[in-house]
Design a protein around this motif. Structure first.
Motif, short mmCIF file in Angstrom:
data_model
loop_
_atom_site.label_atom_id
_atom_site.label_comp_id
_atom_site.label_asym_id
_atom_site.label_seq_id
_atom_site.Cartn_x
_atom_site.Cartn_y
_atom_site.Cartn_z
N ALA A 168 0.85 -1.20 0.00
CA ALA A 168 0.00 0.00 0.00
C ALA A 168 0.88 1.24 0.00
CB ALA A 168 -0.93 0.02 1.21
N THR A 169 0.31 2.35 -0.48
CA THR A 169 1.02 3.62 -0.54
C THR A 169 0.09 4.75 -0.13
OG1 THR A 169 2.44 2.82 -2.32
CG2 THR A 169 2.33 5.19 -2.02
N THR A 170 0.63 5.72 0.56
CA THR A 170 -0.13 6.91 0.92
C THR A 170 0.83 8.09 0.98
OG1 THR A 170 -1.76 7.83 2.47
CG2 THR A 170 0.11 6.66 3.43
N THR A 171 0.31 9.27 1.31
CA THR A 171 1.16 10.45 1.49
C THR A 171 0.92 11.04 2.87
OG1 THR A 171 -0.51 11.85 0.43
CG2 THR A 171 1.29 11.01 -0.96
N THR A 172 1.92 11.72 3.39
CA THR A 172 1.82 12.30 4.73
C THR A 172 0.99 13.57 4.73
OG1 THR A 172 3.87 13.52 4.35
CG2 THR A 172 4.06 11.37 5.42
N ASP A 173 0.41 13.88 5.88
CA ASP A 173 -0.30 15.14 6.04
C ASP A 173 0.70 16.24 6.38
OD1 ASP A 173 0.34 14.89 8.74
OD2 ASP A 173 -1.70 14.45 9.39
N ALA A 174 0.20 17.40 6.75
CA ALA A 174 1.07 18.56 6.98
C ALA A 174 2.06 18.32 8.12
CB ALA A 174 0.22 19.79 7.28
N ALA A 175 1.70 17.44 9.06
CA ALA A 175 2.59 17.17 10.19
C ALA A 175 3.45 15.93 9.96
CB ALA A 175 1.78 16.99 11.47
N GLY A 176 3.36 15.33 8.76
CA GLY A 176 4.15 14.15 8.46
C GLY A 176 3.50 12.85 8.88
N ARG A 177 2.22 12.89 9.29
CA ARG A 177 1.55 11.68 9.76
C ARG A 177 0.96 10.88 8.60
NH1 ARG A 177 -0.16 15.57 13.85
NH2 ARG A 177 -1.85 16.09 12.42
#
Length: 308
Positions: A168-177
Motif C-alpha cells: 500500500a502507498t499513501t502520502t503524509t499530512d502537513a505534520a508528516g503523519r
C-alpha cells in the motif's frame, strides 16, 4: 663580527615572521550520517604557527553551535586532516557547517557546506496480538523539516517471513503523519519506507495472529452415566487441526478429549463435535494449539455438574 651576526639573526627573524600567516581551513565532507549524528571532516594547514581548530554547525549559515576547540597543530605541520563527531541533531534536517582554524596571525573559516540527517520514520500498530481478519491500524510519522506530502510505502512480511513486499502507498499530512489499515491473516511484520532524501525506513511492527475457538455443551447438568456433547467453531478454518477439550485439575488444564476441525459453509470457519462419555463434574474448555504462524487460543470455561 658581532654586528654581522646580529644582522643575520634579525634577517632570519624577519624572514620567519614574513613566512608566518593565518592558517588555511578547508571544509571537507560529512560522513557516518545517522538520524541524529554525523562526522565532520576537513583539512588545516598551520602556515608556520601553532594552530587550533573547531567546526561551526547549525540549520542556517548563522551556525550557532561550535565543537570544542582542538589542537594545537604544530607550526611546522603541513596539511593536517581533522574531524569531529557531532550529535543531538534533528532527523531529516539540513545542516550547514564549516571548519574554522586559528593561529596568532588570525582566524579563518573554510567554505560553508551542508549535509542532511537521515529521516526518522515511526511506525506503530494498534495492537500486538489480533484475531484472524481483524483490522490492524498501522500509523506513524515522518520527522524532519519538510514532511508534508511525502510518499510512504507500507511493506508486509507475513509468516514464513520470506521477504518484504509493497502492499500500500499513501502520502503524509502537513505534520508528516500517515495511516494504513490491514487485515491480519497470520503472524505478520510491517514496516514503511518514506521517499525522503535519502529514503527513510521505519522500525518493524510485528503483530501476532491468535486463533479463536468457542465451546458449547448440549447440557451443563447431565445425569450420572449420561454423556455430554461438546461443539464449537474455530477461526480460521484449519481443517483437520486438533481441538482439545480440557478439564481443570489441581495441577492445571488436562486434556480429556481430542476433536478434529471440519469444514463449514461459513467462510474462514471450521467446526468440531465430540462426545464425552465418562463425565466428571468440573470446569471445561476448548483449546486450539498454536504454531509458527499463529498463537494458541482457549474458549471461555464452562462448568459441568453431574446431577445425582
Amino acid at each position: 663580527m658581532r654586528p654581522l651576526i646580529a644582522a643575520l639573526a634579525a634577517s632570519l627573524l624577519i624572514t620567519a615572521s614574513a613566512q608566518a600567516a593565518v592558517p588555511t581551513a578547508t571544509t571537507g565532507n560529512a560522513n557516518t550520517i545517522t538520524k541524529t549524528s554525523a562526522k565532520l571532516n576537513g583539512t588545516v594547514r598551520p602556515n608556520k604557527e601553532n594552530t587550533t581548530w573547531h567546526f561551526e554547525f547549525g540549520t542556517t549559515t548563522a551556525y550557532g553551535t561550535n565543537t570544542p576547540e582542538q589542537g594545537p597543530i604544530p607550526a611546522g605541520s603541513g596539511n593536517t586532516n581533522v574531524s569531529s563527531d557531532i550529535g543531538a541533531l534533528a532527523p531529516g534536517t539540513v545542516y550547514h557547517y564549516r571548519l574554522v582554524a586559528t593561529n596568532p596571525s588570525g582566524s579563518i573559516p573554510g567554505k560553508d557546506r551542508t549535509f542532511t540527517t537521515r529521516p526518522a520514520v515511526s511506525l506503530n500498530a494498534s495492537k500486538r496480538v489480533g484475531s484472524f481478519n481483524e483490522n490492524i491500524t498501522l500509523s506513524g510519522q515522518v520527522f524532519g523539516t519538510a514532511v508534508s506530502g511525502i510518499t510512504v510505502s507500507l511493506q508486509e512480511n507475513p509468516y514464513p517471513f520470506a521477504g518484504w513486499n509493497d502492499v500500500a502507498t499513501t502520502t503524509t499530512d502537513a505534520a508528516g503523519r500517515y495511516v494504513f489499515v490491514r487485515q491480519l491473516k497470520t503472524n505478520t511484520a510491517w514496516r514503511v519506507v518514506a521517499q525522503t532524501k535519502p529514503a527513510g525506513t521505519s522500525n518493524t511492527a510485528l503483530v501476532l495472529e491468535e486463533d479463536t475457538v468457542t465451546l458449547k455443551a448440549n447440557t451443563t447438568r447431565p445425569r450420572r452415566g449420561h454423556t455430554v456433547l461438546f461443539t464449537g467453531f474455530a477461526t480460521p478454518a484449519r481443517l483437520g487441526a486438533p481441538v482439545y477439550i480440557q478439564r481443570l485439575g489441581k495441577s492445571g488444564w488436562r486434556r480429556v478429549l481430542t476433536a478434529k476441525l471440519a469444514a463449514t459453509a461459513i467462510p474462514d470457519t471450521a467446526s468440531y463435535a465430540v462426545r464425552l462419555r465418562h463425565v466428571v463434574s468440573g470446569v471445561y474448555r476448548a483449546y486450539v494449539p498454536g504454531g509458527y504462524d499463529h498463537l494458541a487460543d482457549a474458549s471461555p470455561a464452562k462448568r459441568i455438574t453431574i446431577r445425582r
